[in-house]
Design a protein around this motif. Structure first.
Motif, PDB file in Angstrom:
ATOM      1  N   TYR A  98       0.838  -1.195   0.000  1.00 10.65           N
ATOM      2  CA  TYR A  98       0.000   0.000   0.000  1.00 10.65           C
ATOM      3  C   TYR A  98       0.876   1.249   0.000  1.00 10.65           C
ATOM      4  CZ  TYR A  98      -3.814  -3.130   1.245  1.00 10.65           C
ATOM      5  OH  TYR A  98      -4.743  -4.150   1.252  1.00 10.65           O
ATOM      6  N   ALA A  99       0.479   2.228  -0.791  1.00  2.50           N
ATOM      7  CA  ALA A  99       1.161   3.520  -0.796  1.00  2.50           C
ATOM      8  C   ALA A  99       0.611   4.376   0.341  1.00  2.50           C
ATOM      9  CB  ALA A  99       0.942   4.218  -2.136  1.00  2.50           C
ATOM     10  N   ALA A 100       1.358   5.401   0.720  1.00  2.00           N
ATOM     11  CA  ALA A 100       0.887   6.325   1.753  1.00  2.00           C
ATOM     12  C   ALA A 100      -0.445   6.945   1.325  1.00  2.00           C
ATOM     13  CB  ALA A 100       1.917   7.417   1.985  1.00  2.00           C
ATOM     14  N   GLY A 101      -1.426   6.899   2.216  1.00  2.00           N
ATOM     15  CA  GLY A 101      -2.748   7.445   1.921  1.00  2.00           C
ATOM     16  C   GLY A 101      -3.710   6.463   1.294  1.00  2.00           C
ATOM     17  N   SER A 146     -12.477   2.008   9.195  1.00  2.00           N
ATOM     18  CA  SER A 146     -11.633   1.988   7.998  1.00  2.00           C
ATOM     19  C   SER A 146     -10.162   1.962   8.406  1.00  2.00           C
ATOM     20  CB  SER A 146     -11.891   3.235   7.139  1.00  2.00           C
ATOM     21  OG  SER A 146     -13.241   3.298   6.729  1.00  2.00           O
ATOM     22  N   ALA A 147      -9.311   1.469   7.519  1.00  2.00           N
ATOM     23  CA  ALA A 147      -7.865   1.463   7.755  1.00  2.00           C
ATOM     24  C   ALA A 147      -7.170   2.119   6.561  1.00  2.00           C
ATOM     25  CB  ALA A 147      -7.347   0.048   7.958  1.00  2.00           C
ATOM     26  N   ILE A 148      -6.232   3.018   6.855  1.00  2.00           N
ATOM     27  CA  ILE A 148      -5.531   3.774   5.820  1.00  2.00           C
ATOM     28  C   ILE A 148      -4.038   3.752   6.112  1.00  2.00           C
ATOM     29  CG2 ILE A 148      -5.234   6.063   4.771  1.00  2.00           C
ATOM     30  CD1 ILE A 148      -8.152   6.622   5.459  1.00  2.00           C
ATOM     31  N   ALA A 149      -3.230   3.587   5.075  1.00  2.00           N
ATOM     32  CA  ALA A 149      -1.781   3.583   5.231  1.00  2.00           C
ATOM     33  C   ALA A 149      -1.271   5.001   5.495  1.00  2.00           C
ATOM     34  CB  ALA A 149      -1.117   3.012   3.985  1.00  2.00           C
ATOM     35  N   GLY A 188       3.378  -2.853   3.979  1.00  2.00           N
ATOM     36  CA  GLY A 188       3.185  -4.202   3.458  1.00  2.00           C
ATOM     37  C   GLY A 188       2.339  -5.001   4.427  1.00  2.00           C
ATOM     38  N   VAL A 189       1.276  -5.618   3.932  1.00  2.00           N
ATOM     39  CA  VAL A 189       0.287  -6.280   4.780  1.00  2.00           C
ATOM     40  C   VAL A 189       0.032  -7.703   4.307  1.00  2.00           C
ATOM     41  CG1 VAL A 189      -2.118  -6.208   5.587  1.00  2.00           C
ATOM     42  CG2 VAL A 189      -0.848  -4.070   5.288  1.00  2.00           C
ATOM     43  N   TRP A 190      -0.019  -8.647   5.263  1.00  2.00           N
ATOM     44  CA  TRP A 190      -0.470  -9.993   4.990  1.00  2.00           C
ATOM     45  C   TRP A 190      -1.947 -10.105   5.339  1.00  2.00           C
ATOM     46  CZ3 TRP A 190       2.149 -13.540   2.365  1.00  2.00           C
ATOM     47  CH2 TRP A 190       3.556 -13.492   2.356  1.00  2.00           C
TER      48      TRP A 190
END
Length: 227
Positions: A40-43, A101-104, A109-111
Motif C-alpha cells: 500500500y502507498a501512503a494514503g 476503515s484502515a488507511i496507510a 506491506g500487509v499480509w
C-alpha cells in the motif's frame, strides 16, 4: 516442501501474535501458505468501514491508522498500527462488516490471513477461540478507555496521557506522518487546539517539542495532568 523466505518470515511473525501462541508450526504454516500479500502507498485505503472483511490482517512493515469518519468528514482515529500487529479482528470473528476503515500512513506491506482459514481454526481449536475472546475483550477495554478519555478528560489531559503511554523512556519519536492533524484526530479535537496545548506545555517546561520528537522534561507534572 521448501518454504520460501517470505513465508518463513510470516510464520515467525505469526508465532508472536498473542492469540496464535501455542499453535503447531504445521497450523501456522497452513495459515501462511493461504495468506495474501498486498503493498500500500501512503494514503491508500486498506479497507473501508461497512465492507465485508476477507480475513485477518497482519502488518509486516509501515504504519496504518484505523478510524471512524462522521458524515461531515471529521475523523476519529481509534488506533495507530505498527509492524507486527494484527487488525480488524471484529470484521472476522464477529461475522459483521468492518466496523472502521484502515488507511496507510506511509508505504506499508500487509499480509491477509483468509477468513475461512481463521474460522476453521475457531471450530477446531478451543484454545485458539479462548485466546481470541481474551484479545477481543482487551480491545473492548481499550475502546471504553478511549470513550472515557474523550468524554471526561480535557485535551491537555488526553495529550499528557498519550505522551506518557507512547514515549520510549522520555522521548516520543515522531515519524513524518505524525502531524498535528493526525494527533488531533487521535485525541478527538482539531489541530489548533493541539497546537495550543503543546505550546502551553512547552512554555511551562513540561515538554520540549522538536522536529522529529517530543521530549518529556517534567514527568511528574505530565502525570498530574493525565490523572
Amino acid at each position: 516442501m521448501a518454504i520460501s523466505a517470505a513465508l518463513a518470515s510470516l510464520i515467525e511473525q505469526l508465532r508472536k501474535v498473542v492469540f496464535l501462541t501455542g499453535l503447531d508450526d504445521s497450523v501456522l504454516a497452513a495459515l501462511a501458505r493461504d495468506a495474501l500479500w498486498r503493498d500500500y502507498a501512503a494514503g491508500e485505503v486498506v479497507f473501508l468501514e461497512g465492507e465485508t472483511s476477507p480475513g485477518l490482517y497482519v502488518l509486516q512493515r509501515g504504519w496504518l491508522k484505523v478510524l471512524k469518519t462522521s458524515p461531515e468528514g471529521r475523523e476519529q482515529v481509534l488506533r495507530f498500527i505498527g509492524p507486527g500487529e494484527t487488525f480488524n479482528e471484529a470484521g472476522v470473528f464477529a461475522r459483521r462488516p468492518n466496523p472502521a476503515s484502515a488507511i496507510a500512513l506511509e508505504e506499508a506491506g500487509v499480509w491477509l490471513l483468509r477468513r475461512d482459514s481463521i474460522r476453521r481454526l475457531l471450530s477446531e481449536r478451543p484454545d485458539f477461540a479462548e485466546r481470541v475472546l481474551e484479545n477481543m475483550a482487551g480491545r473492548v477495554a481499550d475502546l471504553v478507555s478511549l470513550v472515557a478519555d474523550l468524554s471526561l478528560r480535557p485535551v491537555t489531559g488526553r495529550l499528557a496521557r498519550l505522551l506518557l503511554d507512547e514515549a520510549i523512556g522520555d522521548t516520543l519519536h515522531r515519524p513524518r506522518w505524525f502531524t498535528q492533524a493526525e494527533l488531533a484526530s487521535r485525541l478527538g479535537t482539531v489541530p489548533d487546539v493541539i497546537q495550543r496545548a503543546m505550546r502551553n506545555l512547552e512554555a511551562e517546561g513540561v515538554i520540549a517539542v522538536e522536529r522529529q520528537s517530543i521530549r518529556i522534561c517534567d514527568r511528574a507534572a505530565l502525570e498530574k495532568l493525565a490523572t
